[in-house]
Design a protein around this motif. Structure first.
Motif, PDB file in Angstrom:
ATOM      1  N   THR A   3      -0.845 -31.865 -67.733  1.00  0.00           N
ATOM      2  CA  THR A   3       0.017 -31.948 -66.404  1.00  0.00           C
ATOM      3  C   THR A   3      -0.637 -31.253 -65.202  1.00  0.00           C
ATOM      4  O   THR A   3      -0.623 -31.360 -64.094  1.00  0.00           O
ATOM      5  N   SER A   4      -1.324 -30.026 -65.771  1.00  0.00           N
ATOM      6  CA  SER A   4      -1.784 -28.797 -64.801  1.00  0.00           C
ATOM      7  C   SER A   4      -3.234 -29.119 -64.288  1.00  0.00           C
ATOM      8  O   SER A   4      -3.534 -28.985 -63.240  1.00  0.00           O
ATOM      9  N   THR A   5      -3.787 -29.999 -64.873  1.00  0.00           N
ATOM     10  CA  THR A   5      -5.439 -30.235 -64.956  1.00  0.00           C
ATOM     11  C   THR A   5      -6.254 -29.006 -64.710  1.00  0.00           C
ATOM     12  O   THR A   5      -7.163 -29.139 -63.848  1.00  0.00           O
ATOM     13  N   SER A   6      -5.909 -27.882 -65.327  1.00  0.00           N
ATOM     14  CA  SER A   6      -6.783 -26.653 -65.165  1.00  0.00           C
ATOM     15  C   SER A   6      -6.783 -25.991 -66.505  1.00  0.00           C
ATOM     16  O   SER A   6      -5.560 -25.583 -66.876  1.00  0.00           O
ATOM     17  N   SER A   7      -7.846 -25.906 -67.060  1.00  0.00           N
ATOM     18  CA  SER A   7      -7.910 -25.193 -68.249  1.00  0.00           C
ATOM     19  C   SER A   7      -7.678 -23.632 -67.962  1.00  0.00           C
ATOM     20  O   SER A   7      -7.367 -22.857 -68.800  1.00  0.00           O
ATOM     21  N   ALA A   8      -8.112 -23.118 -66.943  1.00  0.00           N
ATOM     22  CA  ALA A   8      -7.879 -21.748 -66.454  1.00  0.00           C
ATOM     23  C   ALA A   8      -6.516 -21.517 -66.406  1.00  0.00           C
ATOM     24  O   ALA A   8      -5.851 -20.422 -66.983  1.00  0.00           O
TER      25      ALA A   8
END
Ligand code: ASP
Length: 409
Positions: A265-270
């Protein structure tokens, strides 16, 4: 009063509820409303996480290095980690290529016409040597300011090594890092508690705005990428965790699920880093090893991105009527591996680096516009896969370092 649900359960419920409400809003034509009022809620949440990315990566890596006690162990863990990352990414590329070719040869990739009139205005990536030089910071504050994560990692390794070799004299800085990391960790946990709300809001927005129709003629390339993601997760990670860390694949995926959903859902690994750390530690990864492997992985290990870049390259070559030779496929594997390493763990970054692969293949970069509109749908799956790879690596390296994997209940 019902019993309080655990965070993973809350996130899953928010995801499902978000899809349902999003579908309803889509049929009611409320996409603009969701973009105006719900997406910003998700953005606030992602911003909060992003603002913590530099301190979390910096402090957790220094903490990981220092707690290993000597640079020899850091070197050993570092090499094993990078080795795992490179091997799994190369395999990911191969799976992406095979799947892409199967779809292409079966005529499943629709010819969308050429990209005439469309213009790619995004950043085009640099060449390999420029990328290499850019990893080394000339100004520490600039690296923090720009959130240049490869540079932040180099700074963490140098400072961590410095603390270790300074011995007693470095104690004050060591204690400071330890204390600062505890503070950042508390802040992070507080923010993560808000994640179900953010997931709910973001999911409604994605479904209401993208809707099933957007998939239309691009459904096949999406399907191809998702099959490749699934094969990589089910085959490669299952085999790796079973063979190298002795964990059953079911336990592994159950344990990694909160991070996978969060990444989806966030599309961010960081931004997913804090959740990945929780999951890896629950699954039994050694604390200092996961503190080193995960931030590094969130920055350079992107198996999902590598798959996406291979599938997208074959798809776009197909659209342009270019037939790729075996030799060119090998070039795709190499460039997609390098491009995925250079991809930042932030939303949409993999699409920018796709330009590097296309340029290497002599494919017009403007062709990216064909898949631009649905990038988020690719990004959700590839980010989920990216973080799964990082968690699996922290378990395998724990075992390779002679540690015991004891999952926490
Ligand atoms: N969004 C991905 C990640 O954070 C990177 C990408 O765009 O491929 O892992």
């Amino acid at each position: 009063m019902a019993q309080k649900w655990s965070l993973p359960k809350q996130i899953l419920a928010a995801l499902i509820a978000g899809i349902l409400v999003g579908t309803l809003f889509y049929t009611m034509g409320l996409a603009d409303f969701t973009a105006a009022y719900l997406k910003p809620l998700g953005t606030i949440f992602v911003n909060l996480l992003k603002f913590l990315v530099v301190p979390v990566v910096l402090l957790s890596m220094i903490e990981g290095i220092v707690s290993m006690g000597d640079m020899k162990k850091v070197g050993a863990v570092g090499w094993k980690t990078v080795f795992y990352f490179l091997c799994t990414t190369a395999v990911a590329c191969t799976i992406g290529l095979i799947l892409g070719n199967i779809f292409s040869n079966a005529g499943l990739f629709p010819i969308l016409g050429n990209a005439e009139g469309a213009e790619w205005t995004g950043k085009t990536s640099q060449n390999f040597m420029d990328t290499l030089v850019a990893i080394f910071p000339d100004n520490m504050w600039k690296a923090f300011h720009n959130a240049d994560m490869l540079q932040v990692i180099v700074i963490a390794i140098l400072l961590g090594g410095g603390i270790l070799s300074a011995g007693e004299k470095g104690k004050l800085v060591e204690d400071f890092v330890h204390s600062a990391y505890s503070v950042v960790d508390r802040v992070m946990l507080g923010i993560i508690k808000l994640s179900p709300f953010a997931v709910f809001a973001m999911m409604i927005w994605v479904v209401a705005t993208q809707g099933p129709a957007i998939l239309g003629s691009l459904a096949m390339v999406l399907l191809c990428a998702y099959i490749a993601y699934a094969i990589h997760a089910v085959l490669i990670y299952s085999m790796a965790v079973k063979a190298f860390s002795g964990i059953s694949p079911i336990t592994f995926f159950k344990g990694a699920a909160p991070a996978m959903i969060f990444a989806f859902t966030s599309t961010s690994s960081a931004a997913t880093l804090p959740v990945s750390k929780e999951c890896a530690d629950q699954l039994g990864a050694q604390d200092d090893i996961s503190a080193f492997v995960l931030p590094l992985g969130a920055t350079i290990n992107m198996d999902g991105t590598a798959i996406y870049q291979c599938v997208a390259t074959i798809f776009l070559a197909n659209c342009a009527g270019i037939h790729l030779t075996l030799q060119q496929m090998v070039v795709i594997v190499v460039t997609a591996t390098v491009a995925s390493i250079g991809t930042a763990g932030t939303p949409g970054a993999g699409m920018i680096m796709l330009a590097m692969v296309l340029t290497a293949m002599g494919i017009d970069v403007n062709m990216i516009m064909i898949i631009y509109g649905i990038d988020r749908l690719f990004d959700m799956g590839r980010t989920a896969l990216n973080v799964t790879g990082d968690i699996s690596c922290s378990l395998c390296v724990t075992k390779w370092q002679g540690g015991k994997i004891i999952p926490h209940e």
